[in-house]
Each structure stands twice: as C-alpha cells, then as structure tokens.
Design a protein around this motif. Structure first.
Motif, mmCIF file in Angstrom:
data_model
loop_
_atom_site.group_PDB
_atom_site.id
_atom_site.type_symbol
_atom_site.label_atom_id
_atom_site.label_comp_id
_atom_site.label_asym_id
_atom_site.label_seq_id
_atom_site.Cartn_x
_atom_site.Cartn_y
_atom_site.Cartn_z
ATOM 1 N N MET A 49 0.838 -1.186 0.000
ATOM 2 C CA MET A 49 0.000 0.000 0.000
ATOM 3 C C MET A 49 0.882 1.249 0.000
ATOM 4 S SD MET A 49 -2.761 1.291 2.827
ATOM 5 C CE MET A 49 -1.612 1.052 4.137
ATOM 6 N N PHE A 50 1.478 1.562 1.123
ATOM 7 C CA PHE A 50 2.242 2.805 1.222
ATOM 8 C C PHE A 50 3.712 2.592 0.880
ATOM 9 C CE2 PHE A 50 4.547 6.123 3.552
ATOM 10 C CZ PHE A 50 3.978 7.215 2.949
ATOM 11 N N LEU A 51 4.267 1.455 1.290
ATOM 12 C CA LEU A 51 5.681 1.218 1.056
ATOM 13 C C LEU A 51 5.899 0.670 -0.353
ATOM 14 C CD1 LEU A 51 6.561 -0.411 4.483
ATOM 15 C CD2 LEU A 51 6.989 1.926 3.759
ATOM 16 N N PRO A 52 6.702 1.341 -1.177
ATOM 17 C CA PRO A 52 6.943 0.868 -2.541
ATOM 18 C C PRO A 52 7.940 -0.281 -2.562
ATOM 19 C CG PRO A 52 8.101 2.908 -2.163
ATOM 20 C CD PRO A 52 7.310 2.624 -0.921
ATOM 21 N N THR A 53 8.051 -0.945 -3.692
ATOM 22 C CA THR A 53 9.014 -2.031 -3.838
ATOM 23 C C THR A 53 10.424 -1.458 -3.863
ATOM 24 O OG1 THR A 53 8.781 -1.900 -6.227
ATOM 25 C CG2 THR A 53 7.384 -3.484 -5.080
ATOM 26 N N PRO A 54 11.422 -2.221 -3.408
ATOM 27 C CA PRO A 54 12.785 -1.692 -3.290
ATOM 28 C C PRO A 54 13.431 -1.328 -4.630
ATOM 29 C CG PRO A 54 12.588 -3.815 -2.185
ATOM 30 C CD PRO A 54 11.287 -3.542 -2.844
ATOM 31 N N HIS A 55 13.043 -1.952 -5.727
ATOM 32 C CA HIS A 55 13.699 -1.686 -7.005
ATOM 33 C C HIS A 55 13.148 -0.436 -7.696
ATOM 34 C CE1 HIS A 55 10.129 -3.965 -8.177
ATOM 35 N NE2 HIS A 55 10.238 -3.409 -9.358
ATOM 36 N N ASP A 56 12.130 0.157 -7.154
ATOM 37 C CA ASP A 56 11.521 1.350 -7.739
ATOM 38 C C ASP A 56 11.981 2.595 -6.980
ATOM 39 O OD1 ASP A 56 10.036 1.545 -9.977
ATOM 40 O OD2 ASP A 56 8.112 1.151 -9.023
ATOM 41 N N THR A 57 13.213 3.034 -7.197
ATOM 42 C CA THR A 57 13.788 4.121 -6.415
ATOM 43 C C THR A 57 13.096 5.458 -6.683
ATOM 44 O OG1 THR A 57 15.896 2.980 -6.553
ATOM 45 C CG2 THR A 57 15.940 5.240 -5.784
ATOM 46 N N LYS A 58 12.859 5.779 -7.951
ATOM 47 C CA LYS A 58 12.215 7.057 -8.267
ATOM 48 C C LYS A 58 10.795 7.118 -7.727
ATOM 49 C CE LYS A 58 14.747 8.351 -12.397
ATOM 50 N NZ LYS A 58 14.647 8.660 -13.827
ATOM 51 N N ASP A 59 10.091 6.007 -7.800
ATOM 52 C CA ASP A 59 8.732 5.957 -7.267
ATOM 53 C C ASP A 59 8.737 6.120 -5.755
ATOM 54 O OD1 ASP A 59 5.913 5.616 -7.382
ATOM 55 O OD2 ASP A 59 6.172 3.520 -6.757
ATOM 56 N N ALA A 60 9.697 5.496 -5.098
ATOM 57 C CA ALA A 60 9.795 5.594 -3.634
ATOM 58 C C ALA A 60 10.093 7.029 -3.206
ATOM 59 C CB ALA A 60 10.877 4.655 -3.116
ATOM 60 N N ILE A 61 11.030 7.674 -3.895
ATOM 61 C CA ILE A 61 11.392 9.047 -3.544
ATOM 62 C C ILE A 61 10.214 9.985 -3.762
ATOM 63 C CG2 ILE A 61 12.855 11.002 -4.202
ATOM 64 C CD1 ILE A 61 15.082 8.953 -4.737
ATOM 65 N N SER A 62 9.530 9.833 -4.898
ATOM 66 C CA SER A 62 8.401 10.720 -5.168
ATOM 67 C C SER A 62 7.238 10.466 -4.216
ATOM 68 C CB SER A 62 7.942 10.578 -6.620
ATOM 69 O OG SER A 62 7.402 9.300 -6.846
ATOM 70 N N GLY A 118 6.007 13.294 -1.686
ATOM 71 C CA GLY A 118 4.604 13.701 -1.753
ATOM 72 C C GLY A 118 3.927 13.602 -0.406
ATOM 73 N N PHE A 119 4.203 12.511 0.311
ATOM 74 C CA PHE A 119 3.610 12.335 1.638
ATOM 75 C C PHE A 119 4.114 13.407 2.599
ATOM 76 C CE2 PHE A 119 3.814 10.481 5.926
ATOM 77 C CZ PHE A 119 2.466 10.273 6.136
ATOM 78 N N PHE A 120 5.412 13.670 2.598
ATOM 79 C CA PHE A 120 5.982 14.675 3.487
ATOM 80 C C PHE A 120 5.439 16.065 3.168
ATOM 81 C CE2 PHE A 120 9.365 17.704 4.636
ATOM 82 C CZ PHE A 120 9.387 17.478 5.994
ATOM 83 N N GLY A 121 5.350 16.383 1.895
ATOM 84 C CA GLY A 121 4.806 17.677 1.497
ATOM 85 C C GLY A 121 3.353 17.833 1.888
ATOM 86 N N MET A 122 2.590 16.748 1.773
ATOM 87 C CA MET A 122 1.182 16.791 2.151
ATOM 88 C C MET A 122 1.040 16.988 3.660
ATOM 89 S SD MET A 122 -1.767 13.982 1.406
ATOM 90 C CE MET A 122 -1.464 14.088 -0.328
ATOM 91 N N VAL A 123 1.855 16.287 4.435
ATOM 92 C CA VAL A 123 1.794 16.424 5.892
ATOM 93 C C VAL A 123 2.152 17.852 6.313
ATOM 94 C CG1 VAL A 123 2.908 15.710 8.048
ATOM 95 C CG2 VAL A 123 2.174 13.994 6.412
ATOM 96 N N VAL A 124 3.182 18.417 5.700
ATOM 97 C CA VAL A 124 3.599 19.775 6.052
ATOM 98 C C VAL A 124 2.508 20.783 5.710
ATOM 99 C CG1 VAL A 124 5.231 21.606 5.463
ATOM 100 C CG2 VAL A 124 6.061 19.316 5.950
ATOM 101 N N ILE A 146 -0.449 14.030 9.631
ATOM 102 C CA ILE A 146 -0.012 12.645 9.398
ATOM 103 C C ILE A 146 -1.202 11.739 9.141
ATOM 104 C CG2 ILE A 146 1.052 10.636 10.508
ATOM 105 C CD1 ILE A 146 2.996 12.605 11.850
ATOM 106 N N CYS A 147 -2.247 11.884 9.935
ATOM 107 C CA CYS A 147 -3.428 11.034 9.760
ATOM 108 C C CYS A 147 -4.111 11.267 8.415
ATOM 109 C CB CYS A 147 -4.423 11.259 10.892
ATOM 110 S SG CYS A 147 -3.849 10.677 12.480
ATOM 111 N N LEU A 148 -4.308 12.510 8.030
ATOM 112 C CA LEU A 148 -4.950 12.798 6.749
ATOM 113 C C LEU A 148 -4.052 12.422 5.572
ATOM 114 C CD1 LEU A 148 -6.760 16.190 7.382
ATOM 115 C CD2 LEU A 148 -7.766 13.936 7.120
ATOM 116 N N GLY A 149 -2.754 12.610 5.719
ATOM 117 C CA GLY A 149 -1.829 12.192 4.672
ATOM 118 C C GLY A 149 -1.833 10.687 4.491
#
Length: 67
Positions: free
Chosen positions: A1-14, A18-24, A54-57
């Motif tokens: 769900m929230f945690l991406p697969t390890p081989h998808d680095t760009k997807d994980a970073i984005s 996105g989550f951090f920006g939404m929380v802020v 955090i909860c809404l994000g």
C-alpha cells in the motif's frame, strides 16, 4: 500500500516526498486554523496540527480508487 518495492527508487522518492509535502501543508493549514481559536497552548497546537497532518496524509495514500 504505502511502502513501494525496493527496485523502484524514483517511485519511492516521489511517494515519500509527496507524503511529506502533504503532511507539512496540512499541518500548516491546521496550525493557522487552530491558533485563531486560542483554546490550546502553542506547543499543543503544533502537536495536534502535525498529528492531523499525518493522519490525513496516511488516509489519502491508503485510499485506492476502484475502476
């Protein structure tokens, strides 16, 4: 769900950025709203704002659209 697969680095970073920006942004908005009321102290207002952010994000990333 929230945690991406390890081989998808760009997807994980984005996804994390996105989550951090939404929380802020949500925490900032709720901090402005709650500070106008004056019922809570400043530290309690900041804590509640971050917790709501955090909860809404988390909820926005947990919801999956059904197609």
């Amino acid at each position: 769900m929230f945690l991406p697969t390890p081989h998808d680095t760009k997807d994980a970073i984005s996804k994390y950025a996105g989550f951090f920006g939404m929380v802020v942004s949500i925490a900032f908005a709720f901090n402005l709203i709650l500070s106008a009321g004056g019922a809570l102290s400043k530290s309690a207002t900041i804590f509640v704002s971050i917790l709501i952010g955090i909860c809404l994000g988390w909820l926005s990333f947990a919801v999956k659209s059904k197609k």
